[in-house]
Scaffold this active site. Structure first.
Site, PDB file in Angstrom:
ATOM      1  N   ALA A 152       0.854  -1.195   0.000  1.00  0.00           N
ATOM      2  CA  ALA A 152       0.000   0.000   0.000  1.00  0.00           C
ATOM      3  C   ALA A 152       0.879   1.230   0.000  1.00  0.00           C
ATOM      4  O   ALA A 152       1.835   1.315   0.766  1.00  0.00           O
ATOM      5  CB  ALA A 152      -0.912   0.016   1.228  1.00  0.00           C
ATOM      6  N   CYS A 153       0.570   2.178  -0.898  1.00  0.00           N
ATOM      7  CA  CYS A 153       1.295   3.443  -0.953  1.00  0.00           C
ATOM      8  C   CYS A 153       0.294   4.585  -0.821  1.00  0.00           C
ATOM      9  O   CYS A 153      -0.918   4.376  -0.937  1.00  0.00           O
ATOM     10  CB  CYS A 153       2.087   3.564  -2.253  1.00  0.00           C
ATOM     11  SG  CYS A 153       1.072   3.702  -3.739  1.00  0.00           S
ATOM     12  N   PRO A 154       0.763   5.807  -0.574  1.00  0.00           N
ATOM     13  CA  PRO A 154      -0.164   6.918  -0.348  1.00  0.00           C
ATOM     14  C   PRO A 154      -1.148   7.159  -1.486  1.00  0.00           C
ATOM     15  O   PRO A 154      -2.319   7.423  -1.242  1.00  0.00           O
ATOM     16  CB  PRO A 154       0.768   8.112  -0.144  1.00  0.00           C
ATOM     17  CG  PRO A 154       2.010   7.518   0.425  1.00  0.00           C
ATOM     18  CD  PRO A 154       2.153   6.191  -0.268  1.00  0.00           C
ATOM     19  N   THR A 167       2.132   0.633  -5.133  1.00  0.00           N
ATOM     20  CA  THR A 167       1.376  -0.497  -4.598  1.00  0.00           C
ATOM     21  C   THR A 167       1.508  -1.723  -5.496  1.00  0.00           C
ATOM     22  O   THR A 167       1.795  -2.839  -5.024  1.00  0.00           O
ATOM     23  CB  THR A 167      -0.109  -0.111  -4.460  1.00  0.00           C
ATOM     24  OG1 THR A 167      -0.225   0.979  -3.541  1.00  0.00           O
ATOM     25  CG2 THR A 167      -0.934  -1.281  -3.957  1.00  0.00           C
TER      26      THR A 167
END
Length: 504
Positions: free
Chosen positions: A8-10, A16
């Site tokens: 998960a990335c921002p 991701t």
């Protein structure tokens, strides 16, 4: 072994899925099975109960809070930033295998003390250092804001494209008379009506930016009980004209207040209603009072000063700002420095000033340049790149055109000392030229696909081309000057029998 992973990335867009692919490849090469749950912007497919029961360890590669983390309490866990999974997936697989061997499944759950009041009372944890935690809190807020920014910004840009700049003076699509009865002013056959509709819907979406930012920063700090104080604090920031700066402060303040309240040991009779009543009520009252009476006005003054400074930028100062933003966009290609430049540009969009629109254009141009440059470099000098890099280069054309800077990460991870400075130079050129040409952009994303919505589009494309050529030339030049064996030779050596002599 059977492993699980969550990425998960921002933004939930590029990192991701790149991290998921890297982990899958590394696990297969090491002879293990892995299932990856990508918690991206498109949603996720949760692990089945059978997968959770059979797994022997899990890797959490995330820069934002992993959803439903309590599912993995029984598993040995390896945590890392999402970027490490892209460049160091084999190492993470090795760590997961080592943990699974040293710590049998189920021991992890036994080592975790019982929660006082269930998952609702948890506090998010992004690392041991305060800087890591602060970055995780802010990135969580930004990750929830970006869909509002993308949808609102593109609709506003489409409204301007269809209706021109006078669309700001269009009457409301829905209005209320003196008798309180609503009336709809919309002609399905008129382009101006559709333009007004898109513009007004986009404007409403933009109105959520600051409250959503504040609410989910607070959520990242102290979980769901902090959502209401965060959202209310963000709305007060809007009312007091404190802007994005006010939203940041409101979110941090709400999270801190609720976190402090959660340290209080309540009587047993209150424990059950703490998350749903006591914490939101007291937190909202405290945050609202502080935002209205203490920090709202000073933050509004600071926001006004920043806006005036941006509007006053011209000539050399604007060009230098474009170069600085370009350097930031290419420095870590989707990391915190890149996100800081992007967030700065997005924050300016809500002001609607000409300079803010120029900054957004410069940031997108600088973000498109790195993958496009590496795609060009792999096309013109294939012998300088491995087979895998050549394949990544073909994909980088689309990634760069779509304003996904992360397409350059595999190249930078393999050769950072040559690639990163080259990309920074080209992005600085693209950013400064975009500012010099006065190109503007109302959409916060979209890449080449929103060029029709860009002010001065031909000059803007010229800035991107110039930056791409500079970076590509530097990458090719620096790689050509190296004294190490060519990648092709290195690959042949790697695939040769172990007993075979190696020349030289």
């Amino acid at each position: 072994m059977k492993l699980l992973a969550v990425t998960a990335c921002p933004t939930g867009i590029a990192h991701t899925y790149m991290a998921a692919e890297a982990l899958e490849v590394a696990a297969e090469e090491a002879g293990h099975e892995i299932v990856v749950e990508t918690q991206g912007s498109a949603g996720s497919t949760p692990f089945t109960q059978a997968q959770l029961d059979e797994a022997e360890a899990i890797i959490l590669a995330a820069d934002v809070e992993v959803r439903d983390k309590e599912r993995f309490a029984h598993l040995p866990t390896v945590t890392s930033p999402v970027k490490k999974a892209i460049g160091g997936a084999p190492g993470l697989i090795e760590q997961a295998v080592a943990k699974a061997t040293a710590q049998p499944k189920g021991a992890a759950a036994a080592a975790v003390p019982a929660q006082r009041d269930g998952a609702e009372m948890d506090t998010k944890n992004f690392g041991s250092g305060f800087g890591s935690r602060l970055r995780g809190w802010l990135m969580t807020g930004v990750s929830y804001v970006i869909p509002f920014v993308a949808a609102g910004g593109l609709l506003i840009a489409l409204g301007f494209a269809l209706g021109g700049y006078q669309i700001t003076e269009a009457p409301d699509v829905v209005s209320f008379g003196d008798d309180g009865v609503a009336s709809v002013a919309f002609d399905p056959g008129a382009v101006a009506s559709w333009a007004a509709l898109f513009f007004q819907v986009g404007g409403l979406a933009f109105g959520f930016l600051v409250p959503v930012l504040a609410g989910f920063i607070a959520y990242a700090i102290a979980d769901r009980p902090a959502l209401v104080p965060g959202f209310v604090g963000g709305m007060i920031a809007v009312q007091t004209q404190a802007g994005f700066l006010g939203g940041l402060v409101a979110g941090l303040l709400a999270g801190a207040v609720v976190y402090g309240l959660k340290l209080w040991q309540p009587p047993r009779a209150l424990a059950g209603i703490m998350p749903v009543l006591v914490l939101p009520l007291i937190g909202t009252a405290v945050v609202g009072a502080i935002m209205f009476l203490v920090v709202g006005t000073p933050l509004a003054a600071a926001t006004t000063g920043l806006t005036n400074w941006l509007n006053g930028l011209s000539g050399t100062n604007a060009i230098l700002l474009g170069a600085l933003l370009g350097l930031m966009m290419a420095f870590d290609m989707g990391g915190p420095v890149n996100k800081a430049a992007y967030a700065f540009a997005v924050a300016g969009l809500s002001t609607g000033s000409e300079t803010a629109l120029m900054i957004m254009a410069a940031v997108m141009a600088a973000g498109m340049t790195p993958p496009l440059a590496l795609a060009l470099a792999t096309a013109v000098r294939k012998n300088l790149f491995t087979k895998v890099e050549q394949e990544n280069g073909r994909a980088a054309w689309l990634l760069g055109a779509s304003f996904i800077t992360e397409g350059a990460i595999p190249f930078a991870a393999a050769d950072p000392l040559r690639v990163i400075p080259s990309l920074m130079a080209g992005s600085a050129v693209a950013g400064s030229l975009s500012m010099a040409f006065g190109a503007t952009l109302r959409a916060p994303h979209g890449g080449i696909f929103v060029v029709p919505l860009i002010g001065n589009p031909f000059a803007y494309l010229l800035a991107i081309i110039a930056g791409t050529l500079v970076s590509a030339a530097l990458v090719v030049g620096l790689k050509s000057a190296r004294r190490t064996p060519a990648p092709a030779a290195a690959e042949q050596t790697a695939t040769a029998p172990a007993a075979a002599p190696v020349a030289g």
